[in-house]
Design an enzyme around this catalytic site. Structure first.
Site, PDB file in Angstrom:
ATOM      1  N   LYS A  13       0.641   2.712  10.543  1.00 13.65           N
ATOM      2  CA  LYS A  13      -0.501   1.772  10.118  1.00 13.65           C
ATOM      3  C   LYS A  13       0.416   0.420  10.072  1.00 13.65           C
ATOM      4  O   LYS A  13      -0.206  -0.587  10.586  1.00 13.65           O
ATOM      5  CB  LYS A  13      -1.125   1.936   8.807  1.00 13.65           C
ATOM      6  CG  LYS A  13      -2.347   2.812   9.177  1.00 13.65           C
ATOM      7  CD  LYS A  13      -3.069   2.858   7.725  1.00 13.65           C
ATOM      8  CE  LYS A  13      -2.295   3.562   6.937  1.00 13.65           C
ATOM      9  NZ  LYS A  13      -2.794   3.341   5.339  1.00 13.65           N
ATOM     10  N   ARG A  88     -12.828   2.552   1.261  1.00  8.43           N
ATOM     11  CA  ARG A  88     -12.371   3.972   0.772  1.00  8.43           C
ATOM     12  C   ARG A  88     -13.505   4.710   0.150  1.00  8.43           C
ATOM     13  O   ARG A  88     -13.549   5.960  -0.176  1.00  8.43           O
ATOM     14  CB  ARG A  88     -11.335   3.924  -0.427  1.00  8.43           C
ATOM     15  CG  ARG A  88      -9.908   3.999  -0.106  1.00  8.43           C
ATOM     16  CD  ARG A  88      -9.188   3.906  -1.120  1.00  8.43           C
ATOM     17  NE  ARG A  88      -7.865   4.402  -1.334  1.00  8.43           N
ATOM     18  CZ  ARG A  88      -6.583   3.477  -0.565  1.00  8.43           C
ATOM     19  NH1 ARG A  88      -6.918   2.281  -0.071  1.00  8.43           N
ATOM     20  NH2 ARG A  88      -5.506   4.155  -0.599  1.00  8.43           N
ATOM     21  N   ARG A 122      13.267   8.835   5.743  1.00  5.60           N
ATOM     22  CA  ARG A 122      13.512   7.520   5.414  1.00  5.60           C
ATOM     23  C   ARG A 122      14.630   7.278   4.104  1.00  5.60           C
ATOM     24  O   ARG A 122      14.169   8.315   3.372  1.00  5.60           O
ATOM     25  CB  ARG A 122      12.363   7.032   5.116  1.00  5.60           C
ATOM     26  CG  ARG A 122      12.467   5.575   4.756  1.00  5.60           C
ATOM     27  CD  ARG A 122      11.036   4.711   4.745  1.00  5.60           C
ATOM     28  NE  ARG A 122       9.963   5.388   3.904  1.00  5.60           N
ATOM     29  CZ  ARG A 122       8.693   4.636   3.981  1.00  5.60           C
ATOM     30  NH1 ARG A 122       8.289   3.836   4.549  1.00  5.60           N
ATOM     31  NH2 ARG A 122       7.789   5.337   2.860  1.00  5.60           N
ATOM     32  N   ARG A 154      12.963   7.381  -1.575  1.00  7.41           N
ATOM     33  CA  ARG A 154      11.976   6.951  -2.564  1.00  7.41           C
ATOM     34  C   ARG A 154      11.208   8.102  -3.191  1.00  7.41           C
ATOM     35  O   ARG A 154      11.361   9.244  -2.403  1.00  7.41           O
ATOM     36  CB  ARG A 154      10.949   6.307  -1.680  1.00  7.41           C
ATOM     37  CG  ARG A 154      11.082   4.704  -1.501  1.00  7.41           C
ATOM     38  CD  ARG A 154      10.316   3.872  -0.563  1.00  7.41           C
ATOM     39  NE  ARG A 154       8.922   4.554  -0.854  1.00  7.41           N
ATOM     40  CZ  ARG A 154       7.906   3.752  -0.219  1.00  7.41           C
ATOM     41  NH1 ARG A 154       8.046   2.796   0.738  1.00  7.41           N
ATOM     42  NH2 ARG A 154       6.560   4.098  -0.376  1.00  7.41           N
ATOM     43  N   ARG A 165       0.324  13.257  -1.114  1.00  4.25           N
ATOM     44  CA  ARG A 165      -0.292  12.076  -0.607  1.00  4.25           C
ATOM     45  C   ARG A 165      -1.440  12.353   0.666  1.00  4.25           C
ATOM     46  O   ARG A 165      -2.312  11.585   0.668  1.00  4.25           O
ATOM     47  CB  ARG A 165       0.469  11.035  -0.185  1.00  4.25           C
ATOM     48  CG  ARG A 165       1.561  10.334  -1.569  1.00  4.25           C
ATOM     49  CD  ARG A 165       2.789   9.742  -0.791  1.00  4.25           C
ATOM     50  NE  ARG A 165       2.422   8.491  -0.267  1.00  4.25           N
ATOM     51  CZ  ARG A 165       3.541   7.899   0.429  1.00  4.25           C
ATOM     52  NH1 ARG A 165       4.785   8.604   0.674  1.00  4.25           N
ATOM     53  NH2 ARG A 165       3.181   6.756   1.139  1.00  4.25           N
TER      54      ARG A 165
HETATM   55  P1  AMP Z   1      -2.816   1.919  -0.932  1.00  9.31           P
HETATM   56  O1  AMP Z   1      -1.577   1.266  -0.725  1.00  9.31           O
HETATM   57  O2  AMP Z   1      -3.691   1.788   0.270  1.00  9.31           O
HETATM   58  O3  AMP Z   1      -2.386   3.517  -0.806  1.00  9.31           O
HETATM   59  O4  AMP Z   1      -3.355   1.602  -2.378  1.00  9.31           O
HETATM   60  C1  AMP Z   1      -2.586   1.681  -3.495  1.00  9.31           C
HETATM   61  C2  AMP Z   1      -3.568   1.863  -4.520  1.00  9.31           C
HETATM   62  O5  AMP Z   1      -4.525   0.738  -4.521  1.00  9.31           O
HETATM   63  C3  AMP Z   1      -4.589   3.078  -4.423  1.00  9.31           C
HETATM   64  O6  AMP Z   1      -4.115   4.187  -4.731  1.00  9.31           O
HETATM   65  C4  AMP Z   1      -5.859   2.656  -5.323  1.00  9.31           C
HETATM   66  O7  AMP Z   1      -5.359   2.926  -6.564  1.00  9.31           O
HETATM   67  C5  AMP Z   1      -6.052   1.208  -5.222  1.00  9.31           C
HETATM   68  N1  AMP Z   1      -6.612   1.080  -3.878  1.00  9.31           N
HETATM   69  C6  AMP Z   1      -6.508   0.348  -2.620  1.00  9.31           C
HETATM   70  N2  AMP Z   1      -7.601   0.036  -1.914  1.00  9.31           N
HETATM   71  C7  AMP Z   1      -8.565   0.545  -2.537  1.00  9.31           C
HETATM   72  C8  AMP Z   1      -9.807   0.716  -2.283  1.00  9.31           C
HETATM   73  N3  AMP Z   1     -10.523   0.310  -1.025  1.00  9.31           N
HETATM   74  N4  AMP Z   1     -10.704   1.226  -3.361  1.00  9.31           N
HETATM   75  C9  AMP Z   1     -10.111   1.511  -4.332  1.00  9.31           C
HETATM   76  N5  AMP Z   1      -9.085   1.309  -4.906  1.00  9.31           N
HETATM   77  C10 AMP Z   1      -8.225   1.090  -3.989  1.00  9.31           C
END
Ligand code: AMP
Length: 213
Positions: A13, A88, A122, A154, A165
């Site tokens: 992505k 989400r 990685r 990491r 994940r």
């Molecule tokens: P990501 O980097 O997209 O995996 O986001 C990291 C964290 O941010 C997620 O595990 C959520 O805690 C929060 N988060 C990001 N986007 C959203 C969303 N659209 N709705 C709710 N929580 C979000």
């Protein structure tokens, strides 16, 4: 061009979004990145969301929706945007449809084995932060960066954690994928090939859908 990108971690992505962002002159907006930055800067919002993000729980809809609404109203979003990590929940998708309906939703599809190979190989430099890959971009010496720094893996790139994940991703995004599929906005994109090929395929899709000439 208003694009939503959906895809598991390790599906490419970041790489593809950054290419499309340059190509179309539109920002790549990741809600995860916004939240991590707010937490780092210890802002009011950062304090409010810290616990959710650190535990991997969803930040409440009202908060996320407000953040995205505000971000999409900024001047650099006039020509469009690439949203990553949002929506989400169905509530978020419905709200987005009200204030800024997407033109297309790209669903990045990549086999789990490929993702696990990409992420688990990685290695990151402790000193300069550069990313290497034991197979696809091997460091000059095992466990050493070109700057001499020591390389490490990491915690969230370890295979057991990657599997978790991927599970969380499926749980959160399957309903969203179905939501956009029903609307006819979703296109599956195979992200196993190299980035150039993926971008070429995406441009073909944009043409077919009359989004570009
Ligand atoms: P990501 O980097 O997209 O995996 O986001 C990291 C964290 O941010 C997620 O595990 C959520 O805690 C929060 N988060 C990001 N986007 C959203 C969303 N659209 N709705 C709710 N929580 C979000």
């Amino acid at each position: 061009m208003k694009i939503v990108i959906i895809g598991p971690p390790g599906a490419g992505k970041g790489t593809i979004a950054s290419r499309l962002s340059q190509m179309f002159g539109i920002p790549h907006i990741s809600t995860g990145d916004i939240f991590r930055e707010e937490i780092r800067k210890e802002t009011e919002l950062g304090k409010k969301i810290k616990e959710y993000v650190e535990k991997g729980l969803l930040v409440p809809d009202e908060v996320v929706i407000e953040v995205v609404k505000k971000r999409l109203s900024e001047p650099d979003c006039q020509k469009g945007w690439i949203l990553d990590g949002f929506p989400r929940t169905i509530k978020q998708a419905e709200e987005l449809d009200k204030f800024a309906p997407p033109d297309i939703v790209l669903n990045f599809v990549c086999p789990d084995e490929v993702i696990i190979e990409r992420l688990s190989g990685r290695r990151v430099c402790k000193k300069c932060g550069k990313n290497w890959h034991i197979k696809f971009m091997p460091p000059p010496q095992p466990d050493r960066c070109e700057c001499g720094g020591e390389l490490y893996q990491r915690e969230d790139d370890k295979p057991e954690v990657i599997k978790k994940r991927l599970e969380v991703f499926r749980e959160q995004f399957t309903p969203i994928i179905e939501y956009y599929r029903k609307k006819g906005l979703l296109v599956d994109v195979d992200t196993t090939p190299p980035p150039d090929v993926i971008v070429e395929n995406i441009l073909k899709i944009f043409k077919e859908r009359g989004l570009i000439k």
